[in-house]
Design an enzyme around this catalytic site. Structure first.
Site, PDB file in Angstrom:
ATOM      1  N   HIS A   1      -2.900   6.855  -0.700  1.00 12.84           N
ATOM      2  CA  HIS A   1      -3.856   7.418   0.265  1.00 12.84           C
ATOM      3  C   HIS A   1      -3.223   8.124   1.460  1.00 12.84           C
ATOM      4  O   HIS A   1      -3.824   8.208   2.529  1.00 12.84           O
ATOM      5  CB  HIS A   1      -4.819   6.323   0.740  1.00 12.84           C
TER       6      HIS A   1
ATOM      7  N   TYR B   1      -0.736   7.272   3.341  1.00 15.87           N
ATOM      8  CA  TYR B   1      -0.123   6.462   4.388  1.00 15.87           C
ATOM      9  C   TYR B   1       1.398   6.495   4.228  1.00 15.87           C
ATOM     10  O   TYR B   1       1.928   7.219   3.389  1.00 15.87           O
ATOM     11  CB  TYR B   1      -0.736   5.063   4.387  1.00 15.87           C
TER      12      TYR B   1
ATOM     13  N   HIS C   1       0.843  -1.199   0.000  1.00 18.93           N
ATOM     14  CA  HIS C   1       0.000   0.000   0.000  1.00 18.93           C
ATOM     15  C   HIS C   1       0.881   1.254   0.000  1.00 18.93           C
ATOM     16  O   HIS C   1       1.432   1.649   1.019  1.00 18.93           O
ATOM     17  CB  HIS C   1      -0.892  -0.010   1.245  1.00 18.93           C
TER      18      HIS C   1
END
Length: 350
Positions: free
Chosen positions: A173, A175, A170
């Site tokens: 977004h 993060y 990931h």
């Protein structure tokens, strides 16, 4: 094309439908439970080609909330393995997991930072909180960054032990990985900050470390934000250049979302609003991509594939509303799709 198989390394997906990773905020101590067993199993029963398990913390500080999933110990692996075994034994779906670290966006509940007594000290590439009202995050040292790379590597090893077919890193977004990518959240002056090459270094080190744990029986995806909708921030040109590098580092697909790193960014939301980012990355970098973002109809999904704007269709809210979107779409298109034999009486051909 929606019902045409596609292969990543040795992993063949029976169709192009993907359940997008979505946090369920339903764990205790990072452990999956009966809710997750039913939640993911039901989408597999609905014929979805690939089930992506939600953002899963590679360490306790990597969670967004106290109730997010984790994969930093063997007890968590055992619970995830039950879900994986069901999907493999009772459907034709493949199943993946998204390995994540929330960084400065962790220690929250209902999008608000919780007191440190109830949460934890957040970490980031630079001393810049996501929102001015939040605590200043701890600035990672170079040695601490190396430790986090090892966390991702160990999480990948555990994911393989649990039986997952695909691992997704990931990097979107807002993060931790995205925080390193963006010049707005990363103002470091060492080898992890400044130039584009330095800002992508953390992600590439994670990719290489994870790939050391993989073979041809486990594929590797990376999710990125195509743009963060902010002047002088991470943008689609950066994403295309990153995707070219990720391809060289044996990443099999770039899952293209957007936003999440800049508080208050203005985003125009409409059906398929992120598809152009997937298209630009796919065609600009020569990589396979996944499209996501208010894709709700079979015809819409098919058109995206036909126009070569993506290779996989990631569905989020719509698959929460309708776990059977894949098999129902196959009825509409008169295509074959897995449907549990127990439900045969409900199968239609018109």
């Amino acid at each position: 094309m929606l019902y045409t198989p596609i292969k990543f390394r040795n992993i063949e997906l029976k169709n192009r439908w993907v359940m997008s990773p979505m946090c369920m905020y339903s764990c205790e101590n990072g452990l999956a439970n009966d809710f997750h067993f039913v939640h993911y199993g039901s989408r597999a029963q609905g014929g979805t080609g690939l089930i992506m398990v939600e953002a899963t913390g590679v360490e306790p500080r990597g969670r967004i909330t106290n109730h997010c999933m984790g994969i930093w110990n063997d007890e968590q692996v055992a619970e995830l393995e039950k879900i994986v075994d069901f999907v493999h034994s009772r459907s034709e779906s493949k199943i993946g997991i998204q390995l994540a670290h929330a960084g400065r966006k962790g220690s929250t509940w209902n999008n608000l930072q919780i007191p440190i007594e109830e949460g934890w000290e957040t970490i980031a590439p630079s001393a810049i909180p996501y929102h001015p009202s939040e605590r200043i995050p701890h600035v990672l040292t170079a040695d601490e960054i190396k430790g986090l790379v090892l966390n991702f590597k160990e999480a990948a090893r555990r994911a393989i032990k649990a039986g997952f077919d695909i691992i997704e890193i990931h990097g979107a977004h807002g993060y931790l990985i995205h925080q390193f990518l963006s010049p707005l959240s990363n103002i470091r002056t060492d080898e992890y900050g400044g130039s584009f090459e330095n800002r992508i270094r953390f992600l590439l080190e994670i990719v290489d470390a994870v790939n050391e744990e993989l073979n041809e029986d486990t594929a590797l995806f990376v999710r990125i934000s195509g743009t963060e909708y902010a002047e002088n921030g991470w943008n689609i040109k950066d994403s295309v250049e990153l995707a070219k590098v990720l391809k060289e580092h044996a990443v099999n697909l770039v899952d293209v979302s957007s936003g999440g790193n800049i508080h208050g960014a203005k985003i125009a939301v409409f059906d398929g609003y992120q598809v152009p980012f997937s298209s630009e990355v796919r065609n600009g970098a020569g990589v396979r991509t996944g499209a996501v973002g208010l894709i709700t109809k079979v015809e819409q999904a098919e058109e995206i594939l036909q126009k070569e704007e993506a290779d996989l269709i990631f569905v989020a809210r719509e698959i929460l509303r309708n776990p059977y979107i894949a098999v129902q779409g196959s009825f509409e298109m008169k295509e074959d799709c897995f449907f549990p034999h127990q439900y045969t009486r409900a199968k239609i051909s018109t």
